[in-house]
Structures are given as structure tokens and as C-alpha cells.
Design an enzyme around this catalytic site. Structure first.
Site, PDB file in Angstrom:
ATOM      1  N   GLY A  29     -43.383  36.613  42.847  1.00 16.82           N
ATOM      2  CA  GLY A  29     -43.124  36.178  41.473  1.00 16.82           C
ATOM      3  C   GLY A  29     -41.761  35.525  41.336  1.00 16.82           C
ATOM      4  O   GLY A  29     -41.085  35.232  42.330  1.00 16.82           O
ATOM      5  N   TYR A 159     -46.196  43.849  26.224  1.00 14.91           N
ATOM      6  CA  TYR A 159     -45.151  43.779  27.258  1.00 14.91           C
ATOM      7  C   TYR A 159     -43.970  44.662  26.861  1.00 14.91           C
ATOM      8  O   TYR A 159     -43.499  45.494  27.634  1.00 14.91           O
ATOM      9  CB  TYR A 159     -44.729  42.321  27.394  1.00 14.91           C
ATOM     10  CG  TYR A 159     -43.567  42.027  28.320  1.00 14.91           C
ATOM     11  CD1 TYR A 159     -43.621  42.340  29.676  1.00 14.91           C
ATOM     12  CD2 TYR A 159     -42.430  41.377  27.828  1.00 14.91           C
ATOM     13  CE1 TYR A 159     -42.567  42.027  30.522  1.00 14.91           C
ATOM     14  CE2 TYR A 159     -41.379  41.046  28.671  1.00 14.91           C
ATOM     15  CZ  TYR A 159     -41.452  41.374  30.017  1.00 14.91           C
ATOM     16  OH  TYR A 159     -40.400  41.053  30.840  1.00 14.91           O
TER      17      TYR A 159
HETATM   18  C1  AKB Z   1     -40.523  36.800  28.943  1.00 18.27           C
HETATM   19  O1  AKB Z   1     -40.199  35.776  28.312  1.00 18.27           O
HETATM   20  O2  AKB Z   1     -41.547  37.449  28.734  1.00 18.27           O
HETATM   21  C2  AKB Z   1     -39.548  37.291  29.990  1.00 18.27           C
HETATM   22  C3  AKB Z   1     -38.593  38.272  29.417  1.00 18.27           C
HETATM   23  C4  AKB Z   1     -37.512  37.826  28.516  1.00 18.27           C
HETATM   24  O3  AKB Z   1     -38.707  39.428  29.680  1.00 18.27           O
HETATM   25  N1  AKB Z   1     -38.867  36.192  30.586  1.00 18.27           N
END
Ligand code: AKB
Length: 331
Positions: A29, A159
Site C-alpha cells: 500500500g 474508517y
Molecule cells: C484518508 O483520507 O482516508 C486517509 C487519512 C487521512 O487517514 N489519507
């Protein structure tokens, strides 16, 4: 020549620390290949084991010990740890913010079950573990300017929710089972490798587009300010945090940052080296809403105080080094 000698910090640390045996998950990644190269530079190829779930690309360079590893299979993680005598795991496998919203079940699997597996293996085999967190672990109710380490964390993406879970679970495994868990909340990382599925990805794509087309269409509003950091600083933060004495750590998860900018400001910085560069906007509502829920800037004073965090790249240096690297790739 690059604006800052990127390697001095790494050399200095390798001279004071014994070589670790590091397993990197998600190593193909955005961050994995770079960290592999840094470790090899510091201690030689014997110290890193790379892993991921796809075949190596035909043009992959600087890869040594590469292994298939499904992080959803705890037994497979253990097998590599034991067979390769691993003492440290850097766990990069994760679905990022934008892509996570398109497949929540998969995000739960990779970002939550994966972290559980890694921490359980770490507890059983007494490993040091680094799991990155993110500005995405904050949400719309967090103070957005100079966001401190300890504040409201109510993210609105899967996330973000999974990263808060990773932070809390890591802390729990630390106090309950003594796992040497370490984490940092990263801002958007700007690297000469393509990321996949993040909200901050535009800040990389803009350089590829500048060189290939002289123009970038941005999916965020021109005034969307987000914290960012250049790749080499990100690598340095990982190496530094992992090599810090446990006693110096007052917490297990630290904010770190480089500098903040808006699409308009990075376009201006690019224009200073490429005067004809153009930017226009085609807003993606999903990514704009995510960006609007994140901090505009981070307070990383605790990391600076506790383990000497000190980024070297600002916006101008980042623009210079990105063009230098991408032009080198083109040649
Ligand atoms: C995203 O944009 O999801 C990542 C982060 C800021 O964790 N690059």
C-alpha cells in the site's frame, strides 16, 4: 538535489538501536513499500518481512522477503511471526475513509477483525505493534483547529469508527496484557506512491495531473483546509516512535502533523514552480462531507515533547520533492 537530506534521521537512529525483525502488513500500500526501504537502508534486508494479499507487481523494486498474508486469518499471522522470528508488527492493512463507505462489511472485517487478530498475536508472542490511526478518528463535534490528543472522538465514517476502536483496543491490550502498542493519528500523507480510497488523495493526484495534463480537477472545495504530512516525515515518525523508550511515552496514541493547506493553496504552491498549472472543481459530496468533519490542523506538541517529533518538510519542500520524484519516475 532534494531539498532536505531525507536519510540522516534514519541513519542516526540505526546507530543507537539494535536491528528489529519487522513484519509489515499491507506492505504494497501507500506507506508499506517506503517503510520497507527505510528499514532496509537502516539495518539491511534481513530486518523486514513484507506481506500483503496480492501478487507483487511485475515492476516492483526493492522488495526482498515478500509473503502472502491474510490478516483475517490469525493462524497465518502467527505462522509468519514464529517462522520469521518477528519482534515488531507494523500493521498497515486498512480500508481508508472514502472506500470504507462503499463497503462497510469489508471495512469492519479488515479494520476491526484484522486489528483484533494482530493484537492477539502480539499478546501471545510478546511483540511490539504499530497500528496507524488518523485524523479520521475525530469527527464533527471535535474542535477543528489545533485539535489536541485528548478530545471528543465521535467520527462519522466507518474508517474513523474502526480507528477509534483500534486505538482503544491497543490501549486495552497494553494495560491488560502488556502489549507494547504504539499508534499515531496521521494527517493526509503525501507520497510519490498512489494511495487508494482516501479523502486526502487529491493532494497526491494533483502532482501526477500537473505533470501529465497541467491541470487538476479537485473533488474538494477550494477552501477545504486539512492537515497533511510528507512521506519521509511520516516514515521518520514511525521509526522514531517505535524506537522511543517505553518510559518516555505518556500515552500510546499521539497526534502528529506536518502542515495544513487548502486545494487553492497547494495549487498556488504548484504554480510557483509551474506557472501555467490550472485547477478546477467538481465536488464529490461524500468526500467533501468527510473532509468537513475532520480537523483543519492538529496539535502535536505532546509527540514533540515526549519523543522528539520534529517534521522537516513544509508545503514548499513537499512540492519540490514530489516534482523531483515524479519527474525521475517519468525518465
Ligand atoms: C484518508 O483520507 O482516508 C486517509 C487519512 C487521512 O487517514 N489519507
Amino acid at each position: 538535489p532534494l531539498p532536505v537530506d531525507p536519510l540522516l534521521r534514519f541513519k542516526a537512529i540505526s546507530q543507537t538501536q539494535k536491528a528489529p525483525r519487522v513484519l509489515i502488513t499491507g506492505s504494497l500500500g501507500q506507506l508499506g513499500r517506503g517503510l520497507n526501504s527505510v528499514y532496509k537502508y537502516m539495518y539491511g534486508s534481513e530486518c523486514v518481512v513484507m506481506s500483503d494479499i496480492v501478487r507483487l507487481p511485475a515492476n516492483a523494486t526493492d522488495v526482498s522477503d515478500y509473503n502472502y498474508l491474510d490478516i483475517l486469518n490469525q493462524g497465518s499471522i502467527e505462522e509468519i511471526v514464529v517462522n520469521k522470528n518477528i519482534d515488531t508488527i507494523v500493521h498497515f492493512s486498512a480500508l481508508l475513509s472514502a472506500i470504507g463507505e462503499t463497503n462497510v462489511p469489508l471495512a469492519l472485517q479488515v479494520n476491526c477483525r484484522g486489528v483484533e487478530n494482530i493484537l492477539q498475536v502480539a499478546a501471545k508472542h510478546k511483540l511490539k505493534v504499530f497500528i496507524p490511526s488518523t485524523i479520521g478518528a475525530f469527527g464533527p463535534t471535535t474542535p477543528r483547529e489545533n485539535t489536541p490528543d485528548l478530545t471528543v472522538q465521535c467520527p462519522t465514517t466507518i474508517y474513523g469508527v474502526s480507528k477509534v476502536y483500534a486505538e482503544r483496543l491497543g490501549e486495552y491490550f497494553n494495560h491488560r496484557f502488556g502489549v507494547d502498542f504504539r499508534s499515531m493519528r496521521f494527517p493526509g500523507i503525501i507520497s510519490a506512491t498512489k494511495p487508494g480510497g482516501g479523502t486526502t488523495d487529491y493532494a497526491i493526484q494533483i502532482f501526477y495531473d500537473a505533470l501529465q495534463k497541467g491541470k487538476h480537477t479537485c473533488y474538494l472545495r477550494p477552501d477545504t483546509r486539512l492537515p497533511m504530512m510528507y512521506d519521509t516525515d511520516c516514515m521518520a515518525s514511525i521509526i522514531q516512535l517505535l524506537s522511543a523508550e517505553s518510559e518516555s511515552l505518556k500515552r500510546r496514541t499521539y497526534n502528529v502533523t506536518g502542515f495544513s493547506f487548502t486545494p487553492e493553496e497547494i495549487a498556488d504552491a504548484i504554480r510557483r514552480v509551474m506557472p501555467d498549472f490550472e485547477i478546477d472543481y467538481d465536488i464529490c459530496p461524500t468526500r467533501q462531507a468527510i473532509a468537513d468533519s475532520w480537523p483543519k490542523s492538529l496539535d502535536d506538541s505532546e509527540a514533540r515533547k515526549d519523543w522528539g517529533w520534529n517534521p522537516e518538510y513544509g508545503l514548499e519542500e513537499t512540492v519540490q520533492v514530489m516534482f523531483a520524484l515524479l519527474r525521475r519516475e517519468e525518465d
